[in-house]
Design a protein around this motif. Structure first.
Motif, PDB file in Angstrom:
ATOM      1  N   TRP A 129      10.809   5.673 -41.220  1.00  0.00           N
ATOM      2  CA  TRP A 129      10.615   6.829 -40.357  1.00  0.00           C
ATOM      3  C   TRP A 129       9.202   7.339 -40.562  1.00  0.00           C
ATOM      4  O   TRP A 129       8.559   7.059 -41.587  1.00  0.00           O
ATOM      5  CB  TRP A 129      11.668   7.904 -40.595  1.00  0.00           C
ATOM      6  N   THR A 138       5.486   3.160 -38.285  1.00  0.00           N
ATOM      7  CA  THR A 138       6.930   2.906 -38.295  1.00  0.00           C
ATOM      8  C   THR A 138       7.322   1.881 -37.248  1.00  0.00           C
ATOM      9  O   THR A 138       8.116   0.963 -37.509  1.00  0.00           O
ATOM     10  CB  THR A 138       7.681   4.227 -38.064  1.00  0.00           C
ATOM     11  N   THR A 139       6.781   2.001 -36.047  1.00  0.00           N
ATOM     12  CA  THR A 139       7.119   1.065 -34.975  1.00  0.00           C
ATOM     13  C   THR A 139       6.557  -0.322 -35.264  1.00  0.00           C
ATOM     14  O   THR A 139       7.180  -1.340 -34.939  1.00  0.00           O
ATOM     15  CB  THR A 139       6.629   1.600 -33.627  1.00  0.00           C
ATOM     16  N   ALA A 142       8.947  -1.788 -37.567  1.00  0.00           N
ATOM     17  CA  ALA A 142      10.183  -2.144 -36.861  1.00  0.00           C
ATOM     18  C   ALA A 142      10.035  -3.430 -36.076  1.00  0.00           C
ATOM     19  O   ALA A 142      10.970  -4.252 -36.026  1.00  0.00           O
ATOM     20  CB  ALA A 142      10.584  -1.004 -35.929  1.00  0.00           C
ATOM     21  N   GLY A 151      16.951   0.136 -39.442  1.00  0.00           N
ATOM     22  CA  GLY A 151      16.590   0.838 -38.221  1.00  0.00           C
ATOM     23  C   GLY A 151      15.349   1.666 -38.458  1.00  0.00           C
ATOM     24  O   GLY A 151      14.791   1.680 -39.559  1.00  0.00           O
ATOM     25  N   SER A 152      14.912   2.375 -37.413  1.00  0.00           N
ATOM     26  CA  SER A 152      13.657   3.123 -37.510  1.00  0.00           C
ATOM     27  C   SER A 152      13.746   4.402 -36.685  1.00  0.00           C
ATOM     28  O   SER A 152      14.440   4.471 -35.668  1.00  0.00           O
ATOM     29  CB  SER A 152      12.474   2.268 -37.041  1.00  0.00           C
ATOM     30  N   SER A 154      11.001   7.198 -35.110  1.00  0.00           N
ATOM     31  CA  SER A 154       9.640   7.644 -34.839  1.00  0.00           C
ATOM     32  C   SER A 154       9.684   9.068 -34.321  1.00  0.00           C
ATOM     33  O   SER A 154      10.359   9.357 -33.330  1.00  0.00           O
ATOM     34  CB  SER A 154       8.966   6.726 -33.804  1.00  0.00           C
ATOM     35  N   LEU A 345      12.306  -5.134 -30.040  1.00  0.00           N
ATOM     36  CA  LEU A 345      13.054  -4.592 -31.162  1.00  0.00           C
ATOM     37  C   LEU A 345      14.265  -5.476 -31.452  1.00  0.00           C
ATOM     38  O   LEU A 345      14.875  -6.009 -30.521  1.00  0.00           O
ATOM     39  CB  LEU A 345      13.540  -3.172 -30.862  1.00  0.00           C
ATOM     40  N   GLN A 349      16.043   1.720 -32.812  1.00  0.00           N
ATOM     41  CA  GLN A 349      14.992   2.709 -33.027  1.00  0.00           C
ATOM     42  C   GLN A 349      15.289   3.946 -32.195  1.00  0.00           C
ATOM     43  O   GLN A 349      15.586   3.850 -31.008  1.00  0.00           O
ATOM     44  CB  GLN A 349      13.609   2.179 -32.668  1.00  0.00           C
ATOM     45  N   ASP A 351      13.455   7.527 -31.057  1.00  0.00           N
ATOM     46  CA  ASP A 351      12.208   8.293 -30.969  1.00  0.00           C
ATOM     47  C   ASP A 351      12.556   9.728 -30.592  1.00  0.00           C
ATOM     48  O   ASP A 351      13.386   9.947 -29.695  1.00  0.00           O
ATOM     49  CB  ASP A 351      11.277   7.737 -29.885  1.00  0.00           C
ATOM     50  N   LEU A 381      16.846   1.037 -28.039  1.00  0.00           N
ATOM     51  CA  LEU A 381      15.942   2.178 -28.094  1.00  0.00           C
ATOM     52  C   LEU A 381      16.587   3.410 -27.472  1.00  0.00           C
ATOM     53  O   LEU A 381      17.142   3.344 -26.387  1.00  0.00           O
ATOM     54  CB  LEU A 381      14.649   1.852 -27.338  1.00  0.00           C
ATOM     55  N   LEU A 406      20.768   8.079 -35.748  1.00  0.00           N
ATOM     56  CA  LEU A 406      20.349   6.691 -35.945  1.00  0.00           C
ATOM     57  C   LEU A 406      21.295   5.980 -36.905  1.00  0.00           C
ATOM     58  O   LEU A 406      21.674   4.812 -36.667  1.00  0.00           O
ATOM     59  CB  LEU A 406      18.922   6.657 -36.483  1.00  0.00           C
TER      60      LEU A 406
END
Length: 483
Positions: A129, A138-139, A142, A151-152, A154, A345, A349, A351, A381, A406
Motif C-alpha cells: 500500500w 505500489t502499482t 503490483a 493484493g495492493s 493505492s 494486474l 488492487q 485505489d 481493479l 481489499l
C-alpha cells in the motif's frame, strides 16, 4: 575447551538469529526495528505482540531533494496505531535516494520485505500500500512482483504513470507562458541545473502574481488549471465554493497553480530530467481545443472569459499555433520503462482518491482504469472516491476501511461490500472519531493518458525526438468502474 564452548555458543546464537521465526513464535512483545539496507536506504518495522500474520508494505510519497528522507511504514500516526492494535505488522523503507526514485524504491521495498521475513518469518499475507508517489511504487510492485503480494492498495496514487504525469504537468505552464509571458524566455523543459529550475520557477511565479490582479489574467489562469484538471476546491481549510461561484473556484485554482509552479513544474522536473538524461514530455500534436472541451472545468473557463471580455477561441488558437515542446526519445523510453504501467494486474488492487486533489487530480484514476480495461484486468481493479479537498486527505477510518475491503476481496475472490455506503460503515467502525466520506463518483477522462502498450506508437518514426502521435490521440477501450 573454554574457547571451543564459546565458539559453539556464538555459532548457535548466530543460527538462531538467522533462522526465520514463525508469527506464533514471535508473540511475546511488541517489536520496533530500524536498520539500513545494502543500498543505503533505511527501514522501519513495527510488529505487535499479537501479530495477525499480515504484513503491510508501505510506500511513502515523493521526497524532494534536500529534504530529510526518513523510512516510513504508515501514512500517519493515528492510522498506524489503529492498525497495530488490530495486529498488523507494518514495514517500509526510505528508498536509497530522494526525488523520482522509482528505480531504487521498488528494489528497496522488496529487500525490506526480505529483511522482515528473515527476522520474523514468512507472512501469511503481504499487502502493498502507498500514498501519492508511493501509489506509483505500489502499482509497480503490483504489476511486476505480484508473486510477492496478495493484493495492493493505492491511495491518492500517481497511477497515471510517469509519462502521462509529466506531459500533463507541461500543459498548464505551456499555456501560462504562451498567453501571459510569450516573450519571457522562461524555459519549460531542458532545465540544465537546479539553479536554472529555481530561476524559471521564480519567473513564472512572478507572472502568476501579476496576472491574478486582472480579469484577463484570472481567466487565463483558470484555463491553464483546466488543462491539468485542477479543481476549484482543493484546500480542506477553505470553504467549498458554490457550484457557480466562478471567482472563488478560480481563487482556489490559482493557489494550486502557484504550488505547481513552485515545485513540480520546474524544480522537480529538473531532477527527473537529470535521471532520465533529457526531457521526458512533449506537447507536439496536442489539440488544446479538444482538451478543454473534455475538462470538467470548461463552464468555469467560459464564464471567466466572458466576464473578462476575452475571446476563448482566440486564446486556444494561440495555444494551438504556438511552437511546441519535443521530448528526447531516450528519456521518454527511460520514463516509460521505469515509471509507466501496462494495466496488467494478476492480484486485486483497490485505489482510493479524494475528489478535490490538485497535485494528482482524481482523473488519474481514469487513466489506470483505461489501461486495466485494455489489458483485461478490470475485474481485479476497484476505484473508490472520498468527497474531500486536498491531496491524500483521507481520515484514518477511510484508509482502514479500504484495507479491510481489499482483504475481503483477497479472501473471497469477490468485490462484495465495496460500495461507498459499505466503505463508510467500515470507516466508522474502524475509527468512530474520524470522517467517513465515500460517495458515488465517476471521474472525467484523463487529459493525456499513456501506458506501456502505447510506447512503440509514440516513439515510432521520430528518431531522437518525440512529437506528433501524442498519447492523447491513441485510442484504447475504457470501461467506467460502475460496480
Amino acid at each position: 575447551m573454554h574457547r571451543i564452548r564459546t565458539r559453539t555458543l556464538v555459532a548457535v546464537a548466530a543460527l538462531l538469529l538467522a533462522a526465520p521465526l514463525t508469527p506464533t513464535a514471535h508473540a511475546a512483545e511488541d517489536v520496533h526495528a530500524e536498520g539500513r539496507l545494502p543500498s543505503g536506504a533505511t527501514y522501519v518495522m513495527d510488529v505487535p505482540a499479537g501479530w495477525n500474520g499480515t504484513v503491510l508494505l508501505y510506500s511513502h510519497g515523493y521526497t524532494p531533494s534536500g529534504v530529510p528522507n526518513a523510512a516510513r511504514n504508515a501514512p500517519d500516526d493515528t492510522t498506524k496505531s489503529l492498525l497495530l492494535n488490530q495486529g498488523y505488522a507494518l514495514i517500509g523503507s526510505s528508498y536509497a535516494t530522494t526525488g523520482w526514485a522509482v528505480t531504487e524504491a521498488v528494489p528497496d521495498q522488496l529487500t525490506t520485505l526480505d529483511t522482515f521475513t528473515a527476522r520474523f518469518g514468512r507472512a501469511g499475507r503481504t499487502i502493498a500500500w502507498g500514498t501519492s508517489y508511493g501509489g506509483l511504487v505500489t502499482t509497480a510492485l503490483a504489476e511486476r512482483h505480484a508473486n510477492r503480494l496478495a493484493g495492493s492498495l493505492s491511495m491518492c496514487g500517481l497511477v497515471q504513470g510517469g509519462v502521462a504525469n509529466w506531459n500533463s504537468t507541461l500543459d498548464p505552464v505551456f499555456a501560462l507562458k504562451t498567453l501571459l509571458a510569450p516573450g519571457s524566455g522562461i524555459r519549460l523543459t531542458g532545465l540544465p541545473s537546479p539553479a536554472a529550475a529555481a530561476q524559471a520557477s521564480d519567473a513564472m511565479a512572478a507572472v502568476l502574481t501579476g496576472a491574478q490582479q486582472t480579469a484577463d489574467g484570472r481567466a487565463r489562469i483558470a484555463l491553464a488549471a483546466a488543462l491539468h484538471n485542477i479543481p476549484g476546491w482543493n484546500d480542506p481549510s477553505q470553504a467549498r465554493p458554490a457550484p457557480t461561484d466562478w471567482d472563488a473556484q478560480q481563487s482556489g485554482q490559482y493557489q494550486a497553480v502557484v504550488g505547481l509552479v513552485k515545485f513540480p513544474a520546474f524544480v522537480w522536473r529538473q531532477e527527473v530530467e537529470s535521471r532520465a538524461g533529457g526531457n521526458v514530455s512533449w506537447n507536439s500534436g496536442v489539440d488544446y481545443h479538444a482538451m478543454l472541451r473534455n475538462s470538467p472545468y470548461l463552464k468555469e473557463v467560459k464564464e471567466l472569459y466572458a466576464k473578462a471580455g476575452l475571446s476563448l477561441k482566440s486564446d486556444l488558437d494561440t495555444l494551438d499555433k504556438a511552437p511546441r515542446t519535443r521530448a528526447d526519445a531516450l528519456a521518454v523510453d527511460w520514463m516509460s520503462r521505469t515509471s509507466s504501467f501496462t494495466g496488467r494486474l494478476t492480484k486485486p488492487q483497490l485505489d482510493i482518491h479524494t475528489t478535490g486533489d490538485a497535485l494528482i487530480p482524481v482523473q488519474s484514476e481514469s487513466a489506470y482504469r483505461r489501461a486495466a480495461s485494455a489489458a483485461g484486468s478490470a475485474p481485479l481493479l476497484r476505484q473508490r472516491y472520498v468527497d474531500n479537498a486536498g491531496h491524500c486527505t483521507f481520515s484514518p477510518g477511510e484508509q482502514i476501511a479500504a484495507l479491510h475491503t481489499l482483504e475481503d476481496r483477497i479472501a473471497t475472490g469477490h468485490w462484495a461490500g465495496s460500495d461507498p455506503a459499505a466503505l463508510n460503515s467500515r470507516a466508522v467502525e474502524a475509527d468512530p472519531g474520524s470522517p467517513a466520506r465515500y460517495l458515488p463518483y465517476s471521474p472525467a477522462s484523463y487529459p493525456r493518458p499513456y501506458d506501456r502498450t502505447q510506447h512503440s506508437a509514440v516513439l515510432g518514426g521520430h528518431g531522437s525526438e518525440v512529437s506528433d502521435s501524442s498519447a492523447a490521440r491513441v485510442a484504447l477501450p475504457y470501461t467506467p468502474d460502475s460496480s
